[in-house]
Design a protein around this motif. Structure first.
Motif, PDB file in Angstrom:
ATOM      1  N   ALA A 144       0.516  -0.113 -31.572  1.00  0.00           N
ATOM      2  CA  ALA A 144       1.021   0.085 -32.930  1.00  0.00           C
ATOM      3  C   ALA A 144       1.489  -1.414 -33.782  1.00  0.00           C
ATOM      4  O   ALA A 144       2.642  -1.540 -33.948  1.00  0.00           O
ATOM      5  CB  ALA A 144       2.301   1.046 -33.014  1.00  0.00           C
ATOM      6  N   TYR A 145       0.482  -2.324 -33.683  1.00  0.00           N
ATOM      7  CA  TYR A 145       0.664  -3.305 -34.376  1.00  0.00           C
ATOM      8  C   TYR A 145      -0.723  -3.949 -35.196  1.00  0.00           C
ATOM      9  O   TYR A 145      -1.605  -3.431 -34.732  1.00  0.00           O
ATOM     10  CB  TYR A 145       1.367  -4.299 -33.454  1.00  0.00           C
ATOM     11  N   GLU A 146      -0.361  -4.884 -36.021  1.00  0.00           N
ATOM     12  CA  GLU A 146      -1.621  -5.591 -36.703  1.00  0.00           C
ATOM     13  C   GLU A 146      -1.393  -6.904 -36.714  1.00  0.00           C
ATOM     14  O   GLU A 146      -0.338  -7.463 -37.187  1.00  0.00           O
ATOM     15  CB  GLU A 146      -1.676  -4.804 -37.897  1.00  0.00           C
ATOM     16  N   VAL A 147      -2.255  -7.892 -36.288  1.00  0.00           N
ATOM     17  CA  VAL A 147      -2.283  -9.129 -36.429  1.00  0.00           C
ATOM     18  C   VAL A 147      -2.876  -9.484 -37.847  1.00  0.00           C
ATOM     19  O   VAL A 147      -4.280  -9.406 -38.045  1.00  0.00           O
ATOM     20  CB  VAL A 147      -3.025 -10.040 -35.384  1.00  0.00           C
ATOM     21  N   MET A 148      -2.313 -10.239 -38.848  1.00  0.00           N
ATOM     22  CA  MET A 148      -2.678 -10.537 -40.055  1.00  0.00           C
ATOM     23  C   MET A 148      -3.466 -11.823 -40.056  1.00  0.00           C
ATOM     24  O   MET A 148      -3.418 -12.600 -39.074  1.00  0.00           O
ATOM     25  CB  MET A 148      -1.577 -10.561 -41.029  1.00  0.00           C
ATOM     26  N   PRO A 149      -4.332 -12.042 -40.999  1.00  0.00           N
ATOM     27  CA  PRO A 149      -5.065 -13.326 -40.876  1.00  0.00           C
ATOM     28  C   PRO A 149      -4.328 -14.507 -40.885  1.00  0.00           C
ATOM     29  O   PRO A 149      -4.688 -15.664 -40.435  1.00  0.00           O
ATOM     30  CB  PRO A 149      -5.823 -13.315 -42.571  1.00  0.00           C
ATOM     31  N   ASP A 150      -3.046 -14.514 -41.398  1.00  0.00           N
ATOM     32  CA  ASP A 150      -2.359 -15.742 -41.364  1.00  0.00           C
ATOM     33  C   ASP A 150      -1.567 -15.931 -40.061  1.00  0.00           C
ATOM     34  O   ASP A 150      -0.697 -16.754 -39.978  1.00  0.00           O
ATOM     35  CB  ASP A 150      -1.355 -15.670 -42.396  1.00  0.00           C
ATOM     36  N   GLY A 151      -1.797 -14.925 -39.212  1.00  0.00           N
ATOM     37  CA  GLY A 151      -0.894 -15.119 -37.865  1.00  0.00           C
ATOM     38  C   GLY A 151      -0.034 -14.086 -37.977  1.00  0.00           C
ATOM     39  O   GLY A 151       0.845 -14.038 -36.580  1.00  0.00           O
ATOM     40  N   ALA A 152       0.817 -13.781 -39.113  1.00  0.00           N
ATOM     41  CA  ALA A 152       1.785 -12.712 -38.977  1.00  0.00           C
ATOM     42  C   ALA A 152       1.386 -11.397 -38.381  1.00  0.00           C
ATOM     43  O   ALA A 152       0.307 -10.934 -38.289  1.00  0.00           O
ATOM     44  CB  ALA A 152       2.282 -12.640 -40.203  1.00  0.00           C
ATOM     45  N   ILE A 153       2.559 -10.893 -37.557  1.00  0.00           N
ATOM     46  CA  ILE A 153       2.397  -9.781 -36.865  1.00  0.00           C
ATOM     47  C   ILE A 153       3.123  -8.443 -37.492  1.00  0.00           C
ATOM     48  O   ILE A 153       4.299  -8.807 -37.912  1.00  0.00           O
ATOM     49  CB  ILE A 153       2.778  -9.696 -35.328  1.00  0.00           C
ATOM     50  N   LYS A 154       2.374  -7.569 -37.941  1.00  0.00           N
ATOM     51  CA  LYS A 154       3.162  -6.297 -38.224  1.00  0.00           C
ATOM     52  C   LYS A 154       3.347  -5.191 -37.324  1.00  0.00           C
ATOM     53  O   LYS A 154       2.308  -4.790 -36.555  1.00  0.00           O
ATOM     54  CB  LYS A 154       2.493  -5.746 -39.485  1.00  0.00           C
ATOM     55  N   LEU A 155       4.701  -5.044 -36.690  1.00  0.00           N
ATOM     56  CA  LEU A 155       4.856  -4.204 -35.475  1.00  0.00           C
ATOM     57  C   LEU A 155       5.362  -2.945 -36.087  1.00  0.00           C
ATOM     58  O   LEU A 155       6.418  -2.958 -36.622  1.00  0.00           O
ATOM     59  CB  LEU A 155       5.815  -4.887 -34.530  1.00  0.00           C
ATOM     60  N   PHE A 156       4.859  -1.961 -35.937  1.00  0.00           N
ATOM     61  CA  PHE A 156       5.173  -0.527 -36.630  1.00  0.00           C
ATOM     62  C   PHE A 156       5.868   0.275 -35.558  1.00  0.00           C
ATOM     63  O   PHE A 156       6.331   1.206 -36.195  1.00  0.00           O
ATOM     64  CB  PHE A 156       3.908   0.028 -36.742  1.00  0.00           C
ATOM     65  N   ALA A 157       5.804  -0.022 -34.240  1.00  0.00           N
ATOM     66  CA  ALA A 157       6.769   0.603 -33.549  1.00  0.00           C
ATOM     67  C   ALA A 157       7.760  -0.295 -33.147  1.00  0.00           C
ATOM     68  O   ALA A 157       8.311  -1.563 -33.494  1.00  0.00           O
ATOM     69  CB  ALA A 157       6.052   0.749 -32.069  1.00  0.00           C
ATOM     70  N   TYR A 158       9.038   0.378 -32.698  1.00  0.00           N
ATOM     71  CA  TYR A 158      10.386  -0.273 -32.187  1.00  0.00           C
ATOM     72  C   TYR A 158      11.060  -0.792 -33.679  1.00  0.00           C
ATOM     73  O   TYR A 158      11.800  -1.583 -33.460  1.00  0.00           O
ATOM     74  CB  TYR A 158      10.400  -1.300 -31.125  1.00  0.00           C
ATOM     75  N   VAL A 159      10.871  -0.298 -34.630  1.00  0.00           N
ATOM     76  CA  VAL A 159      11.344  -0.813 -35.889  1.00  0.00           C
ATOM     77  C   VAL A 159      12.819  -0.784 -35.924  1.00  0.00           C
ATOM     78  O   VAL A 159      13.691  -1.633 -36.721  1.00  0.00           O
ATOM     79  CB  VAL A 159      10.864  -0.183 -37.188  1.00  0.00           C
ATOM     80  N   ASP A 160      13.288   0.102 -35.193  1.00  0.00           N
ATOM     81  CA  ASP A 160      14.918   0.389 -35.060  1.00  0.00           C
ATOM     82  C   ASP A 160      15.484  -0.547 -34.147  1.00  0.00           C
ATOM     83  O   ASP A 160      16.688  -0.167 -33.778  1.00  0.00           O
ATOM     84  CB  ASP A 160      15.251   1.755 -35.147  1.00  0.00           C
ATOM     85  N   MET A 161      14.723  -1.273 -33.298  1.00  0.00           N
ATOM     86  CA  MET A 161      15.138  -1.994 -32.174  1.00  0.00           C
ATOM     87  C   MET A 161      14.776  -3.593 -32.351  1.00  0.00           C
ATOM     88  O   MET A 161      14.285  -4.085 -31.698  1.00  0.00           O
ATOM     89  CB  MET A 161      14.559  -1.306 -30.859  1.00  0.00           C
ATOM     90  N   PRO A 162      15.062  -4.078 -33.413  1.00  0.00           N
ATOM     91  CA  PRO A 162      14.757  -5.423 -33.752  1.00  0.00           C
ATOM     92  C   PRO A 162      15.058  -6.558 -32.695  1.00  0.00           C
ATOM     93  O   PRO A 162      14.740  -7.431 -32.157  1.00  0.00           O
ATOM     94  CB  PRO A 162      15.397  -5.783 -35.084  1.00  0.00           C
ATOM     95  N   ARG A 163      16.471  -6.351 -32.252  1.00  0.00           N
ATOM     96  CA  ARG A 163      17.140  -7.107 -31.206  1.00  0.00           C
ATOM     97  C   ARG A 163      16.403  -7.377 -29.880  1.00  0.00           C
ATOM     98  O   ARG A 163      16.104  -8.038 -29.010  1.00  0.00           O
ATOM     99  CB  ARG A 163      18.560  -7.047 -30.888  1.00  0.00           C
ATOM    100  N   LYS A 164      16.156  -5.838 -29.387  1.00  0.00           N
ATOM    101  CA  LYS A 164      15.100  -5.960 -28.138  1.00  0.00           C
ATOM    102  C   LYS A 164      13.935  -6.714 -28.209  1.00  0.00           C
ATOM    103  O   LYS A 164      13.473  -7.515 -27.459  1.00  0.00           O
ATOM    104  CB  LYS A 164      14.763  -4.373 -27.979  1.00  0.00           C
ATOM    105  N   ILE A 165      13.110  -6.637 -29.474  1.00  0.00           N
ATOM    106  CA  ILE A 165      11.890  -7.443 -29.711  1.00  0.00           C
ATOM    107  C   ILE A 165      12.115  -8.749 -29.642  1.00  0.00           C
ATOM    108  O   ILE A 165      11.298  -9.386 -29.019  1.00  0.00           O
ATOM    109  CB  ILE A 165      11.255  -6.731 -30.906  1.00  0.00           C
ATOM    110  N   SER A 166      12.996  -9.302 -30.516  1.00  0.00           N
ATOM    111  CA  SER A 166      13.169 -10.634 -30.494  1.00  0.00           C
ATOM    112  C   SER A 166      13.638 -11.251 -29.293  1.00  0.00           C
ATOM    113  O   SER A 166      13.035 -12.312 -28.887  1.00  0.00           O
ATOM    114  CB  SER A 166      14.246 -10.844 -31.809  1.00  0.00           C
ATOM    115  N   LYS A 167      14.525 -10.665 -28.479  1.00  0.00           N
ATOM    116  CA  LYS A 167      14.921 -11.040 -27.021  1.00  0.00           C
ATOM    117  C   LYS A 167      13.756 -10.974 -26.275  1.00  0.00           C
ATOM    118  O   LYS A 167      13.418 -12.029 -25.460  1.00  0.00           O
ATOM    119  CB  LYS A 167      16.115 -10.053 -26.356  1.00  0.00           C
ATOM    120  N   LEU A 168      12.657 -10.013 -26.159  1.00  0.00           N
ATOM    121  CA  LEU A 168      11.661  -9.963 -25.149  1.00  0.00           C
ATOM    122  C   LEU A 168      10.795 -11.129 -25.754  1.00  0.00           C
ATOM    123  O   LEU A 168      10.325 -11.805 -24.814  1.00  0.00           O
ATOM    124  CB  LEU A 168      10.905  -8.548 -25.515  1.00  0.00           C
ATOM    125  N   LEU A 169      10.420 -11.341 -26.803  1.00  0.00           N
ATOM    126  CA  LEU A 169       9.563 -12.524 -27.427  1.00  0.00           C
ATOM    127  C   LEU A 169      10.252 -13.997 -26.835  1.00  0.00           C
ATOM    128  O   LEU A 169       9.472 -14.746 -26.476  1.00  0.00           O
ATOM    129  CB  LEU A 169       9.310 -12.511 -28.602  1.00  0.00           C
TER     130      LEU A 169
END
Length: 307
Positions: free
Chosen positions: A251-276
């Protein structure tokens, strides 16, 4: 008991050769705050004028509190309070004197409603101050007080926050919420200040060139205005692989400029930033984003800027 305060059926109004309203089928449920959205000239004010008896439809019908007969509709209009094209105030009168003048015009018996209404709209301490010396927010609250005389069940408000400063906007917004939540008053609010409507409305109707394009609830709108995490990292392809492998999501989309739209885990931003970060990726941008009512409206009518 009728579930709807207002229903229109193929309601149309023609001025000269132009349709100001064309086959509008609108429904407003009892207890809702209905945000009526459209550009200037889209038909919002025309519909309000027809419902309140200031204009006659060219064709079609409407029900007001379940009534369709003309005589019964006239009677049902006594259950409506309105502010159309700004509140009608007597500038050299006090708040109480303004309310008293309108009480007499409306034929409402007894003066006890004056103090009650002043308290309701927060103007009980204005004393001998004249309306001409009120702030815009105070004038708008006095206008609401006039509309509330007679204890209406349905408020029709045409641009109720137009021209107000930020404090005035907050004052009126909180008052409208109180009237809806504590007193159960149904509202039709026509406005082009969409960010403010988004904080108030429970339901929406979008009108364009006299045609009702869509009706939807606040829940449906929020689902359509999908929220996502906007992510920019030094290696978007590797980030995409991490999301699929570690989060088991596509549930994500990589945009032409390289930005990623992540539609899952929207309410868990800390988890995602830590994982990356744990995966060795350098985070350049990371923020929750999503379409708001204004951008949804713009896309819905084809990208035209509203007036």
């Amino acid at each position: 008991m009728n579930e709807y305060v207002l229903k229109t059926n193929q309601l149309s109004k023609k001025y000269h050769r132009k349709w100001a309203l064309h086959k509008v089928g609108l429904t407003i449920k009892k207890g809702s705050i209905y945000g009526f959205i459209g550009q200037n000239g889209a038909g919002k004010s025309t519909l309000i004028r027809v419902i309140t008896g200031l204009a006659y439809p060219t064709s079609g019908t409407f029900e007001l509190f379940g009534e369709t007969n003309e005589r019964q509709v006239i009677e049902a209009r006594k259950r409506i309070g309105t502010i159309i094209e700004g509140p009608a105030l007597y500038p050299h009168m006090t708040a109480a004197e303004n309310l008293e003048a309108h009480r007499l015009l409306k034929g409402i018996p007894g003066k006890e409603c004056i103090e009650k209404t002043l308290a309701l709209v927060g103007l009980q301490d204005t004393g001998r101050k004249k309306a001409k010396d009120f702030s815009l927010g105070m004038k708008q609250r006095l206008g609401l007080g006039i509309a509330l005389l007679g204890d209406p069940e349905f408020l029709i408000l045409d641009e109720p926050i137009n021209g107000l400063d930020p404090m005035g906007v907050v004052e009126v917004r909180e008052l409208l919420k109180k009237l809806n939540q504590e007193y159960g008053i149904t509202m039709l609010i026509s406005s082009h200040i969409l960010s403010e409507l988004h904080l108030l409305a429970t339901d929406y109707g979008i009108i364009h060139h006299g045609e009702l394009l869509e009706q939807l609830s606040a829940k449906e709108l929020n689902e359509k205005c999908q929220q996502y995490l906007h992510i920019k990292v030094d290696n978007p392809n590797r980030a995409a692989t991490v999301m699929e492998n570690k989060l088991s999501t596509q549930a994500y989309e990589v945009m032409p400029d390289g930005a990623i739209k992540l539609f899952a885990y929207v309410d868990m931003p800390r988890k995602i930033s830590k994982l990356l970060t744990d995966e060795g990726l350098v985070i350049e941008e990371f923020m929750p984003m999503g379409e708001d009512l204004e951008s949804y409206f713009s896309h819905r009518i084809g990208g035209v800027q509203h007036g």
